[in-house]
Write a protein that holds these residues in place. Structure first.
Motif, PDB file in Angstrom:
ATOM      1  N   GLY A  65       0.833  -1.192   0.000  1.00 45.44           N
ATOM      2  CA  GLY A  65       0.000   0.000   0.000  1.00 45.44           C
ATOM      3  C   GLY A  65       0.866   1.239   0.000  1.00 45.44           C
ATOM      4  N   ARG A  66       0.443   2.261  -0.736  1.00 42.62           N
ATOM      5  CA  ARG A  66       1.207   3.506  -0.730  1.00 42.62           C
ATOM      6  C   ARG A  66       0.722   4.384   0.406  1.00 42.62           C
ATOM      7  N   ILE A  67       1.655   4.901   1.201  1.00 42.73           N
ATOM      8  CA  ILE A  67       1.310   5.706   2.372  1.00 42.73           C
ATOM      9  C   ILE A  67       0.852   7.092   1.925  1.00 42.73           C
ATOM     10  N   VAL A  68      -0.386   7.454   2.283  1.00 46.26           N
ATOM     11  CA  VAL A  68      -0.946   8.741   1.844  1.00 46.26           C
ATOM     12  C   VAL A  68      -1.326   9.656   3.009  1.00 46.26           C
ATOM     13  N   GLU A  69      -1.285   9.137   4.242  1.00 44.56           N
ATOM     14  CA  GLU A  69      -1.655   9.949   5.409  1.00 44.56           C
ATOM     15  C   GLU A  69      -0.947   9.430   6.650  1.00 44.56           C
ATOM     16  N   VAL A  70      -0.291  10.327   7.382  1.00 42.59           N
ATOM     17  CA  VAL A  70       0.382   9.954   8.630  1.00 42.59           C
ATOM     18  C   VAL A  70       0.196  11.060   9.674  1.00 42.59           C
ATOM     19  N   GLU A  71       0.469  10.719  10.932  1.00 39.62           N
ATOM     20  CA  GLU A  71       0.499  11.724  11.987  1.00 39.62           C
ATOM     21  C   GLU A  71       1.769  11.552  12.805  1.00 39.62           C
ATOM     22  N   ALA A  72       2.369  12.678  13.174  1.00 39.44           N
ATOM     23  CA  ALA A  72       3.561  12.651  14.009  1.00 39.44           C
ATOM     24  C   ALA A  72       3.170  12.768  15.478  1.00 39.44           C
ATOM     25  N   TYR A  73       3.818  11.978  16.327  1.00 39.28           N
ATOM     26  CA  TYR A  73       3.678  12.077  17.778  1.00 39.28           C
ATOM     27  C   TYR A  73       5.066  12.272  18.358  1.00 39.28           C
ATOM     28  N   LEU A  74       5.209  13.301  19.177  1.00 42.67           N
ATOM     29  CA  LEU A  74       6.542  13.778  19.507  1.00 42.67           C
ATOM     30  C   LEU A  74       7.117  13.192  20.787  1.00 42.67           C
TER      31      LEU A  74
ATOM     32  N   ALA B 117      -3.418   6.080   6.605  1.00 39.28           N
ATOM     33  CA  ALA B 117      -4.129   5.641   5.399  1.00 39.28           C
ATOM     34  C   ALA B 117      -3.146   5.232   4.307  1.00 39.28           C
ATOM     35  N   LEU B 118      -3.573   4.235   3.544  1.00 39.02           N
ATOM     36  CA  LEU B 118      -2.793   3.743   2.410  1.00 39.02           C
ATOM     37  C   LEU B 118      -3.664   3.756   1.168  1.00 39.02           C
ATOM     38  N   GLU B 119      -3.003   3.891   0.027  1.00 43.15           N
ATOM     39  CA  GLU B 119      -3.670   3.639  -1.241  1.00 43.15           C
ATOM     40  C   GLU B 119      -3.341   2.193  -1.621  1.00 43.15           C
TER      41      GLU B 119
ATOM     42  N   GLY C 129      -5.115  15.957  -2.131  1.00 38.71           N
ATOM     43  CA  GLY C 129      -6.001  15.506  -3.189  1.00 38.71           C
ATOM     44  C   GLY C 129      -6.110  14.003  -3.349  1.00 38.71           C
ATOM     45  N   ASN C 130      -5.367  13.236  -2.576  1.00 40.81           N
ATOM     46  CA  ASN C 130      -5.436  11.783  -2.736  1.00 40.81           C
ATOM     47  C   ASN C 130      -6.752  11.238  -2.171  1.00 40.81           C
ATOM     48  N   GLU C 131      -7.438  10.408  -2.945  1.00 40.16           N
ATOM     49  CA  GLU C 131      -8.779   9.961  -2.571  1.00 40.16           C
ATOM     50  C   GLU C 131      -8.772   8.929  -1.445  1.00 40.16           C
ATOM     51  N   PHE C 132      -7.620   8.404  -1.099  1.00 44.55           N
ATOM     52  CA  PHE C 132      -7.568   7.377  -0.064  1.00 44.55           C
ATOM     53  C   PHE C 132      -7.231   7.927   1.306  1.00 44.55           C
ATOM     54  N   VAL C 133      -7.062   9.247   1.407  1.00 47.77           N
ATOM     55  CA  VAL C 133      -6.889   9.885   2.710  1.00 47.77           C
ATOM     56  C   VAL C 133      -8.172   9.702   3.504  1.00 47.77           C
TER      57      VAL C 133
END
Length: 209
Positions: free
Chosen positions: A46-55, A111-113, A202-206
């Motif tokens: 899967g292509r990575i399209v959304e991530v979140e950073a935790y510090l 999220a992944l595509e 713009g990625n639809e898989f977000v």
DNA sequence: ATATCGATTATCT
DNA sequence: GATAATCGATATG
């Protein structure tokens, strides 16, 4: 816009040095990379399209904010390792540790595509892969992508994703997103205002909007 | 399209 | 005992 990986294209596992940086630097670089699971002869990608950073330190939303516990132990170890936690009595979520030595940062894969094997992901998710709507349901959301890839705490927590023996890893195929958007993180109550969510614009898989 | 809500359990107070 | 980095179902506009 889609961004599939061509069969001819070579993919290369990402090494530990990639993750040995501030999660805010790693996050945008992680967008467009591939998450890969080897399952026998099959390969889930899967292509990575959304991530979140935790510090970690100073980030009240981070699991590591209150210090080291049995649950978050891997965050205090070396970078490039899987931190998998169980949430709401239902879902697993995959994080990758960043930095070493007492800076327990990490990145949540949100999220992944889907690239392949779609059939296998659909089976794991127990949904039909027929319509485009169902395709979005495969890997758009941290709980969904974990289920699609068979990721559990028992199986994957603490795994070194940068080791060549690992069946779970991040790879790169030369794709780079055209544009990255940064927003507030999703689903948290503490430190909710910090702009630490990174998506391919713009990625639809977000997930969500 | 958005809103609300129940499920279900590891973890921490 | 309360909470939680979510999801899917249901209701309503």
């Amino acid at each position: 816009m889609k961004s599939g990986v061509e069969n001819s294209k070579q993919i290369r596992r990402v090494g530990a040095e990639f993750f040995d940086r501030d999660p805010r630097r790693v996050s945008p670089d992680l967008l467009g990379k591939l998450l890969v699971r080897r399952q026998g002869r099959k390969r889930l990608i899967g292509r990575i399209v959304e991530v979140e950073a935790y510090l970690g330190t100073g980030d009240l939303a981070a699991h590591a904010a209150a210090g080291r516990t049995a649950r978050n132990d891997v965050l205090f170890g070396p970078p490039g390792h899987a931190y998998v936690y169980f949430i709401y009595g239902n879902h697993y979520c995959l994080n990758i540790s960043c930095l070493r030595d007492g800076m327990p940062g990490c990145i949540l894969i949100r999220a992944l595509e889907p690239v392949g094997d779609i059939e296998e992901m659909a089976r794991a998710r127990r949904v039909s892969a027929q319509s485009a709507g169902d395709l979005r349901k495969l890997t758009s959301g941290p709980g969904r992508l974990a289920q699609a890839f068979g990721i559990t705490r028992e199986r994957d927590n603490g795994k070194n994703l940068t080791n060549s023996a690992s069946d779970l890893f991040v790879a790169e195929d030369g794709f780079h997103p055209r544009r990255v958007s940064i927003t507030k993180r999703v689903g948290i109550t503490k430190a909710a205002e910090m702009p630490l969510r990174y998506v391919i614009a713009g990625n639809e898989f977000v997930s969500h909007g």
